[in-house]
Design a protein around this motif. Structure first.
Motif, mmCIF file in Angstrom:
data_model
loop_
_atom_site.group_PDB
_atom_site.id
_atom_site.type_symbol
_atom_site.label_atom_id
_atom_site.label_comp_id
_atom_site.label_asym_id
_atom_site.label_seq_id
_atom_site.Cartn_x
_atom_site.Cartn_y
_atom_site.Cartn_z
ATOM 1 N N ASP A 107 0.954 -1.083 -0.024
ATOM 2 C CA ASP A 107 0.095 0.160 -0.018
ATOM 3 C C ASP A 107 0.828 1.291 -0.058
ATOM 4 O OD1 ASP A 107 -2.266 -1.637 0.022
ATOM 5 O OD2 ASP A 107 -2.422 -1.390 2.304
ATOM 6 N N GLN A 108 1.991 1.200 0.640
ATOM 7 C CA GLN A 108 2.973 2.232 0.746
ATOM 8 C C GLN A 108 3.528 2.614 -0.657
ATOM 9 O OE1 GLN A 108 6.050 1.797 3.668
ATOM 10 N NE2 GLN A 108 6.840 3.964 3.224
ATOM 11 N N ALA A 109 3.992 1.409 -1.147
ATOM 12 C CA ALA A 109 4.294 1.485 -2.467
ATOM 13 C C ALA A 109 3.651 2.083 -3.669
ATOM 14 C CB ALA A 109 5.035 0.314 -3.120
ATOM 15 N N ALA A 110 2.107 1.791 -3.379
ATOM 16 C CA ALA A 110 1.043 2.370 -4.360
ATOM 17 C C ALA A 110 0.880 3.728 -3.797
ATOM 18 C CB ALA A 110 -0.163 1.564 -3.921
ATOM 19 N N ALA A 111 0.889 4.194 -2.911
ATOM 20 C CA ALA A 111 0.659 5.597 -2.627
ATOM 21 C C ALA A 111 1.981 6.484 -2.996
ATOM 22 C CB ALA A 111 0.736 6.006 -1.126
ATOM 23 N N GLN A 112 3.150 5.738 -3.029
ATOM 24 C CA GLN A 112 4.530 6.657 -3.488
ATOM 25 C C GLN A 112 4.159 6.728 -5.228
ATOM 26 O OE1 GLN A 112 7.816 4.403 -1.893
ATOM 27 N NE2 GLN A 112 7.698 5.527 0.150
ATOM 28 N N LEU A 113 3.635 5.728 -5.559
ATOM 29 C CA LEU A 113 3.351 5.714 -7.184
ATOM 30 C C LEU A 113 2.632 6.832 -7.637
ATOM 31 C CD1 LEU A 113 3.784 4.824 -9.976
ATOM 32 C CD2 LEU A 113 2.113 3.048 -9.465
ATOM 33 N N GLN A 114 1.637 7.094 -6.693
ATOM 34 C CA GLN A 114 0.311 7.919 -7.131
ATOM 35 C C GLN A 114 1.125 9.473 -6.941
ATOM 36 O OE1 GLN A 114 -2.855 7.249 -4.402
ATOM 37 N NE2 GLN A 114 -3.647 5.606 -5.739
ATOM 38 N N GLN A 115 1.813 9.625 -5.851
ATOM 39 C CA GLN A 115 2.865 10.847 -5.470
ATOM 40 C C GLN A 115 3.698 11.058 -6.873
ATOM 41 O OE1 GLN A 115 4.747 11.020 -2.056
ATOM 42 N NE2 GLN A 115 5.330 13.188 -2.220
ATOM 43 N N ALA A 116 4.419 10.105 -7.237
ATOM 44 C CA ALA A 116 5.308 10.447 -8.471
ATOM 45 C C ALA A 116 4.577 10.873 -9.390
ATOM 46 C CB ALA A 116 6.074 9.035 -8.485
ATOM 47 N N GLN A 117 3.364 10.146 -9.807
ATOM 48 C CA GLN A 117 2.724 10.463 -10.873
ATOM 49 C C GLN A 117 2.087 11.673 -10.689
ATOM 50 O OE1 GLN A 117 -0.178 7.221 -10.847
ATOM 51 N NE2 GLN A 117 0.884 5.991 -12.080
ATOM 52 N N ALA A 118 1.636 12.406 -9.814
ATOM 53 C CA ALA A 118 1.070 13.592 -9.560
ATOM 54 C C ALA A 118 2.329 14.623 -9.992
ATOM 55 C CB ALA A 118 0.723 14.023 -8.074
ATOM 56 N N ASN A 119 3.448 14.381 -9.421
ATOM 57 C CA ASN A 119 4.730 15.322 -9.700
ATOM 58 C C ASN A 119 5.042 15.216 -11.012
ATOM 59 O OD1 ASN A 119 4.707 15.722 -6.722
ATOM 60 N ND2 ASN A 119 6.439 14.189 -6.392
ATOM 61 N N MET A 120 4.720 14.091 -11.582
ATOM 62 C CA MET A 120 5.370 13.977 -12.958
ATOM 63 C C MET A 120 4.327 14.880 -13.847
ATOM 64 S SD MET A 120 5.303 10.822 -15.711
ATOM 65 C CE MET A 120 3.641 10.617 -15.566
ATOM 66 N N ARG A 121 3.030 15.018 -13.628
ATOM 67 C CA ARG A 121 2.132 15.843 -14.190
ATOM 68 C C ARG A 121 2.142 17.226 -14.152
ATOM 69 N NH1 ARG A 121 -1.660 11.689 -12.595
ATOM 70 N NH2 ARG A 121 -2.053 12.942 -10.737
ATOM 71 N N SER A 122 2.696 17.740 -12.970
ATOM 72 C CA SER A 122 3.298 19.167 -12.619
ATOM 73 C C SER A 122 4.392 19.424 -13.218
ATOM 74 C CB SER A 122 3.186 19.404 -11.076
ATOM 75 O OG SER A 122 3.832 20.467 -10.920
ATOM 76 N N ALA A 123 5.339 18.641 -13.363
ATOM 77 C CA ALA A 123 6.511 19.001 -14.088
ATOM 78 C C ALA A 123 6.368 18.965 -15.615
ATOM 79 C CB ALA A 123 7.641 17.834 -13.686
ATOM 80 N N ASN A 124 5.651 17.964 -16.166
ATOM 81 C CA ASN A 124 5.272 18.113 -17.512
ATOM 82 C C ASN A 124 4.575 19.393 -17.781
ATOM 83 O OD1 ASN A 124 6.335 15.891 -18.103
ATOM 84 N ND2 ASN A 124 4.534 14.357 -17.759
ATOM 85 N N LEU A 125 3.592 19.935 -17.150
ATOM 86 C CA LEU A 125 2.734 21.029 -17.658
ATOM 87 C C LEU A 125 3.736 22.443 -17.252
ATOM 88 C CD1 LEU A 125 -0.401 20.526 -15.325
ATOM 89 C CD2 LEU A 125 -0.155 20.542 -17.822
ATOM 90 N N LEU A 126 4.755 22.272 -16.339
ATOM 91 C CA LEU A 126 5.684 23.392 -16.305
ATOM 92 C C LEU A 126 6.669 23.476 -17.605
ATOM 93 C CD1 LEU A 126 6.759 25.944 -14.875
ATOM 94 C CD2 LEU A 126 8.354 24.174 -13.558
ATOM 95 N N ALA A 127 7.007 22.238 -17.917
ATOM 96 C CA ALA A 127 7.850 22.093 -19.154
ATOM 97 C C ALA A 127 7.205 22.550 -20.459
ATOM 98 C CB ALA A 127 8.438 20.708 -19.442
ATOM 99 N N GLN A 128 6.067 22.263 -20.567
ATOM 100 C CA GLN A 128 5.298 22.832 -21.843
ATOM 101 C C GLN A 128 5.068 24.000 -21.737
ATOM 102 O OE1 GLN A 128 1.433 20.499 -21.625
ATOM 103 N NE2 GLN A 128 2.679 18.228 -21.893
ATOM 104 N N ARG A 129 4.916 24.707 -20.547
ATOM 105 C CA ARG A 129 4.598 26.146 -20.507
ATOM 106 C C ARG A 129 5.880 26.808 -20.737
ATOM 107 N NH1 ARG A 129 2.985 26.403 -15.857
ATOM 108 N NH2 ARG A 129 0.978 25.932 -15.914
ATOM 109 N N TYR A 130 6.919 26.620 -20.271
ATOM 110 C CA TYR A 130 8.133 27.151 -20.461
ATOM 111 C C TYR A 130 8.501 26.795 -22.028
ATOM 112 C CZ TYR A 130 9.350 28.452 -15.604
ATOM 113 O OH TYR A 130 9.441 29.155 -14.515
#
Length: 399
Positions: A107-130
């Motif tokens: 369950d902990q590994a599943a939560a860390q995956l969700q957190q990493a996926q959220a961070n990836m979406r944020s980083a991708n949006l920032l990279a697209q804006r820049y």
């Protein structure tokens, strides 16, 4: 009267000698008749026959599949899910190890995956804006590069989190210990409440597939050299590998009903024993052959087109340990030294000392000696020989 006395004495002496000769003749007549008696024996006439030459070697039974069930995660065994000594199928549950800590890790590994996926979406949006702003020189090149690097790191973080979740799933699955093969279980090596360790690879049980088994056996290089020599000299012909069979002889001397086949003959000699390893495979539907059992393996090593065979009971052992046979020649027996080969179907193959057409005594040799006169009759395969009838001597003539 003085003249008649010598004549009477001579007459008395002649009568005495005649009576002595008659008594001697009468007493010798039974001995002459006894000397003429022939001892009845049972014999076989040796004829060449095509024979498969077999050899028996000691062997040991091995399971065709032998799976040791080991702990792959550490924890407390909460349940033994099989009956000891029973047949199990591949994938059947055998043990359950406490899954709670591994479920939490998953369950902990599943939560860390969700957190990493959220961070990836944020980083991708920032990279697209820049990427749009850099075209208008609204952001510096350094900020654009940092945004692109952060997006790439976020993707890698997601991949790592996904791998961690997969590893947690695997460890959670290892808490359910299943059989890797179809087979029969032995005893359970642990009980409920036992602490098992993955690092120490705690053994839990053994599952063996024994519906087919291997039999491993060895053969000396001396025997192999003799076999090759016999094949090279033409004394034996090579057995057909497609039809050559192997047989198992059990401890009680009975033959295992299922024939097997020879899989291979080793090409390396064991330096400690001077022997070569061989292996045969046997069907074992009734599971009579068990792993670890010692048996004897009978294999076909060649075919003798002109083998001379005699019943085993015809062989005589001399004081020096050699073998011999009683052979009938011209109504009398002679003791012939022979070289005995392998045993085939209850009969012994004679390699030396015998020739085709020889008449060999099988029964009745207890009362004969070399040079004795015999009355030969065909052997009837175990039926007793008729007892010899000693002729009754005629009564001696009187006076």
């Amino acid at each position: 009267m003085p003249i008649a006395y010598p004549f009477a004495c001579r007459k008395a002496r002649i009568a005495f000698f005649v009576s002595v000769l008659l008594l001697t003749a009468c007493s010798q007549k039974p001995n002459q008749q006894a000397g003429e008696m022939k001892v009845p024996v049972s014999v076989v006439t040796v004829e060449p026959a095509r024979t498969s030459i077999l050899t028996e070697l000691p062997g040991r039974v091995e399971a065709i599949k032998d799976a040791q069930i080991l702990a792959r995660v550490s924890g407390i065994v909460t349940k033994v899910d099989f009956t000891q000594g029973s047949d199990v199928k591949q994938g059947q549950l055998l043990f359950t190890i406490d899954p709670a800590p591994y479920r939490a890790a998953r369950d902990q590994a599943a939560a860390q995956l969700q957190q990493a996926q959220a961070n990836m979406r944020s980083a991708n949006l920032l990279a697209q804006r820049y990427s749009k702003l850099i075209k208008e020189n609204a952001v510096s090149r350094q900020d654009y590069d940092n945004a692109q690097a952060a997006a790439g790191q976020a993707v890698a973080a997601v991949a790592a989190a996904r791998a961690a979740l997969e590893s947690a799933d695997i460890n959670l699955g290892y808490t359910k210990v299943v059989s890797p093969i179809d087979g029969r279980t032995g005893k359970s090596l642990v009980t409920e409440g036992a602490l098992v360790s993955a690092t120490a690879a705690t053994p839990l049980a053994t599952v063996q597939q024994i519906d087919r088994v291997y039999v491993d056996f060895t053969r000396s290089t001396t025997e192999l050299a003799a076999l090759r020599r016999a094949l090279a000299d033409g004394d034996l012909q090579q057995a057909d590998p497609n039809t050559a069979k192997a047989e198992v002889i059990l401890d009680d001397g009975s033959q295992f009903k299922q024939p097997g086949k020879l899989l291979f003959s080793g090409i390396t000699v064991d330096p400690t024993t001077g022997q070569v390893n061989l292996r045969a495979e046997f069907p074992n539907p009734d599971q009579i052959l068990l792993p670890g059992m010692y048996v004897r393996v009978r294999i076909e090593q060649g075919v003798d087109q002109k083998a001379l065979l005699v019943p085993q009971q015809a062989l005589q052992r001399t004081a020096d340990g050699l073998s011999s046979l009683y052979v009938v020649k011209d109504g009398k027996v002679a003791l012939v030294a022979v070289q005995v080969g392998p045993l085939v179907g209850g009969k012994s193959v004679i390699d030396r000392g015998l020739k085709a057409g020889d008449v060999v005594v099988v029964e009745g040799f207890q009362k004969i000696r070399p040079g004795a006169s015999v009355q030969a009759a065909p052997w009837k395969g175990g039926q007793p020989v008729a007892a010899a009838k000693t002729p009754s001597p005629k009564p001696a003539a009187k006076g």
